[in-house]
Design a protein around this motif. Structure first.
Motif, mmCIF file in Angstrom:
data_model
loop_
_atom_site.group_PDB
_atom_site.id
_atom_site.type_symbol
_atom_site.label_atom_id
_atom_site.label_comp_id
_atom_site.label_asym_id
_atom_site.label_seq_id
_atom_site.Cartn_x
_atom_site.Cartn_y
_atom_site.Cartn_z
ATOM 1 N N MET A 1 0.842 -1.197 0.000
ATOM 2 C CA MET A 1 0.000 0.000 0.000
ATOM 3 C C MET A 1 0.873 1.241 0.000
ATOM 4 O O MET A 1 1.868 1.321 0.723
ATOM 5 N N ALA A 2 0.509 2.225 -0.836
ATOM 6 C CA ALA A 2 1.267 3.468 -0.932
ATOM 7 C C ALA A 2 0.378 4.624 -0.500
ATOM 8 O O ALA A 2 -0.521 4.472 0.332
ATOM 9 N N ASN A 3 0.585 5.801 -1.091
ATOM 10 C CA ASN A 3 -0.111 7.006 -0.673
ATOM 11 C C ASN A 3 -1.009 7.565 -1.769
ATOM 12 O O ASN A 3 -0.815 7.302 -2.960
ATOM 13 N N LYS A 17 -2.127 11.157 2.135
ATOM 14 C CA LYS A 17 -2.701 10.170 3.044
ATOM 15 C C LYS A 17 -2.329 8.765 2.590
ATOM 16 O O LYS A 17 -2.118 8.522 1.397
ATOM 17 N N SER A 18 -2.258 7.857 3.540
ATOM 18 C CA SER A 18 -2.105 6.447 3.178
ATOM 19 C C SER A 18 -3.364 5.984 2.460
ATOM 20 O O SER A 18 -4.484 6.260 2.894
ATOM 21 N N THR A 19 -3.193 5.295 1.362
ATOM 22 C CA THR A 19 -4.341 4.803 0.606
ATOM 23 C C THR A 19 -5.107 3.772 1.420
ATOM 24 O O THR A 19 -4.507 2.898 2.062
ATOM 25 N N ASP A 23 -10.074 -0.024 -0.236
ATOM 26 C CA ASP A 23 -10.290 0.464 -1.601
ATOM 27 C C ASP A 23 -9.474 -0.337 -2.609
ATOM 28 O O ASP A 23 -9.960 -0.693 -3.690
ATOM 29 N N LEU A 24 -8.225 -0.631 -2.263
ATOM 30 C CA LEU A 24 -7.381 -1.397 -3.166
ATOM 31 C C LEU A 24 -7.848 -2.848 -3.265
ATOM 32 O O LEU A 24 -7.763 -3.465 -4.323
ATOM 33 N N SER A 25 -8.351 -3.386 -2.184
ATOM 34 C CA SER A 25 -8.866 -4.748 -2.200
ATOM 35 C C SER A 25 -10.091 -4.863 -3.106
ATOM 36 O O SER A 25 -10.265 -5.856 -3.819
ATOM 37 N N TYR A 103 3.158 6.530 -4.970
ATOM 38 C CA TYR A 103 1.789 7.055 -5.023
ATOM 39 C C TYR A 103 0.864 6.121 -5.801
ATOM 40 O O TYR A 103 1.174 5.696 -6.906
ATOM 41 N N ASP A 104 -0.274 5.837 -5.184
ATOM 42 C CA ASP A 104 -1.356 5.179 -5.904
ATOM 43 C C ASP A 104 -2.097 6.184 -6.766
ATOM 44 O O ASP A 104 -2.581 5.837 -7.851
ATOM 45 N N ALA A 105 -2.207 7.424 -6.284
ATOM 46 C CA ALA A 105 -2.944 8.433 -7.036
ATOM 47 C C ALA A 105 -2.560 9.840 -6.607
ATOM 48 O O ALA A 105 -2.212 10.079 -5.442
#
Length: 623
Positions: A1-3, A17-19, A23-25, A103-105
């Protein structure tokens, strides 16, 4: 998990923020995570070109890893073209760099008081002035900013809020569809620059083993040989032979001059191949016209651009097509929508509905095509009408011009003809971002991928399913392919080695995701995630008033049958000579409503195309 970073250009506030792991699941990352954020943040009351709209740059779960083709970055926004869900996707190196920076987004909102760019590293994000870059084309913008990192930027088209403008990264990779460039321009955001300090660390051994296996397999897979040799331009010959090559604004489905624009012809202008991040195929091309009026060098053109800028306006000069592709890239235009919009303009002119004091607007006139590209990007003269795409242009022109607008939900059709490529026809109609070849990429029947058909569909329907002219089970292909493509986009990998030919299968992706997450993910579970993403995007559109009435194709495809011919090439002229009789007569969409009925039934949607409460509860989208 990233940010996940939230960047407000109006206030200058930046919050990282931490993602959310859940949501990723549920949505994996990339497109899925972007869709979830858009649904939460932007409602029906938001104008797509207002500061309240978001521009979400997201990286897939595999982006920046050792998995082959893990390069694809995603941009999500409320589309100024459709007025609802919008996304665009591109390869190159930008998406991988974003993931490697942690970063995820990036969720960008607001509007700057003057032109700016956003600079992103592992440890900080800054909003920097870009006044000196405003007005510049893609290459000079990139030349300056590439000293800092990987660049995604807009050209003059995006700055002028041209609705068919895209975002260009790595100079020639385009996240083009749906008007993301116009959204970026409306925020006075010239570019996003990302510089990662290292690589993605602590990848699980199980994931790395599977990634290595896939890299070795795709490096030698015979299904990818033509792609290695010619890139996507190989489709020019295939589409023309099958009768799925849109020409003269879809008045025709083949061109007699195919040898002049074929893969082998383009190859004469390609001094080197190139690949995106972690790509073993290297299907990209650097094209060079060495001299003459079209002397230039540029990335591409890809099949879709060749078709849009060649057969659609009836251009047979490969050098002119390469140069047109360059100008679209430099100005930041979507080559598909631009080519279709120009063909629309030429047909309008043919019927006396449009004229220009400087351009002939005649079929096959290279100067008209190049002139319209410039006018559209700068909103000059009739370019100001065409800059908003064919749907809005037809509304302004009137007098029946809408019958020449080849669009669905406001987005121009990509380069397949629905009368012959019927799976694509249904996919164009139902795509949640509008007419879209990549939302489903339903190639299974046309490409004869029988091993995949046997794996995912009952034996008793296979003969009808794989018959390209039979509409009965086209919804089954489209539904399955939409789920597969949603997963591919959310992982951040390339469709040309997955949904296009099943060189990478859903089983491979499930095994890879299991290794990355450290828990078992089955094929059914991964395809259900794809289904969840498609339903969320449909919910977003339904919230904006979209329903069955919007899942329609232009009238041309249901009322104007076409014939398909076999061509022999005249060795003296290089032109095709058609056979005495067509090899396929009267191709047309016979019953779109019947296909829609089955498509909605398979999806668990109402007859009006709206997800039912039961379906949404099953997918965990509502309590």
């Amino acid at each position: 998990m990233a940010n996940t970073a939230f960047i407000n250009l109006t206030t200058g506030e930046i919050v990282v923020k931490s993602t959310n792991e859940e949501d990723l699941s549920l949505f994996i990352g990339g497109r899925g995570y972007g869709s979830k954020l858009l649904y939460e943040l932007v409602g029906p009351d938001v104008n797509p070109l207002s500061p309240e709209n978001v521009l979400i740059f997201s990286a897939g779960a595999f982006c920046g890893t050792t998995w082959p083709t893990s390069s694809r970055g995603h941009i999500t926004f409320k589309s100024p073209v459709t007025g609802a869900y919008g996304h665009a996707n591109s390869g190159g190196y930008f998406g991988a760099e974003l993931a490697r920076a942690g970063y995820d987004a990036l969720v960008i909102t607001g509007k700057a008081s003057h032109p700016v760019y956003v600079f992103v590293t592992d440890s900080r994000i800054e909003i920097r002035p870009a006044d000196d870059l405003w007005g510049k084309e893609i290459t000079p913008t990139s030349e300056k900013l590439e000293k800092l990192g990987r660049v995604a930027c807009i050209g003059p088209a995006g700055e002028n809020r041209v609705l068919i403008a895209g975002v260009i990264n790595d100079r020639s990779r385009a996240a083009a569809r749906g008007g993301g460039g116009a959204v970026m321009g409306s925020k006075l955001l010239k570019a996003v620059v990302v510089k990662a300090q290292g690589s993605r660390r602590d990848l699980p051994e199980a994931f790395k083993r599977k990634a290595k296996e896939m890299m070795e397999r795709l490096s030698s897979d015979p299904r990818l040989e033509d792609l290695r040799r010619y890139g996507t331009s190989i489709l020019v010959d295939i589409q023309n032979m099958s009768g799925a090559m849109p020409s003269r604004n879809h008045q025709r489905v083949q061109v007699p001059f195919v040898q002049k624009i074929s893969a082998k012809t383009l190859d004469q202008y390609v001094p080197r191949h190139k690949g995106c991040y972690a790509c073993p195929v290297h299907c990209g091309r650097e094209s060079v016209v060495p001299d003459g009026e079209y002397a230039c060098g540029t990335g591409g053109p890809e099949y879709e651009s060749i078709s849009a800028l060649g057969p659609m306006p009836w251009i047979s000069n490969m050098e002119a097509i390469i140069y047109s592709n360059l100008r679209c890239n430099e100005l930041g235009l979507d080559t598909i929508s631009t080519g279709v919009t120009i063909a629309f303009a030429l047909e309008c002119a043919e019927h006396g509905l449009l004229k220009d004091p400087e351009l002939s607007l005649e079929w096959g006139d290279e100067k008209s095509v190049l002139g319209l590209i410039e006018k559209i990007a700068r909103r000059e003269g009739i370019g100001d009408i065409l800059a908003d795409g064919t749907k809005r242009a037809a509304e302004r022109i009137g007098h029946g011009a809408e019958r020449f607008a080849m669009q669905v939900k406001g987005l121009e059709l990509p380069r397949q003809d629905p009368r012959v490529a019927k799976s694509f026809g249904l996919a164009h109609a139902t795509g949640n971002r509008g007419a879209d070849h990549l939302y489903a990429l339903p190639t299974m029947d046309a490409a004869g991928i029988w091993d995949a058909a046997r794996r995912y569909f009952p034996e008793e329907i296979l003969d009808e399913l794989m018959d390209t002219s039979n509409e009965k089970y086209k919804p089954d292909i489209v539904v399955h392919s939409e789920h597969f493509c949603a997963v591919v986009d959310s992982l951040g990998i390339c469709k040309l080695v997955s949904a296009e030919n099943y060189a990478t299968t859903p089983e491979d992706l499930a095994e890879g995701l299991s290794g990355l997450w450290g828990r078992e993910v089955t094929v059914q579970q991964i395809l259900t995630i794809g289904e969840r993403i498609v339903n969320l995007e449909r919910m977003y559109n339904a919230r904006h008033g979209f329903n069955r009435k919007d899942d329609r194709l232009p009238e041309r495809f249901v009322s104007e049958p076409v014939d398909v011919w076999e061509y022999t090439i005249d060795p003296d002229t290089g032109m095709g000579i058609p056979s005495e009789k067509p090899i396929r007569s009267g191709a047309v969409i016979q019953n779109l409503d019947q296909m829609l009925d089955r498509y909605y039934e398979l999806r668990g949607w109402s007859k009006d195309g709206i997800p039912t409460q039961q379906t949404l509860q099953r997918l965990g989208l509502i309590p």
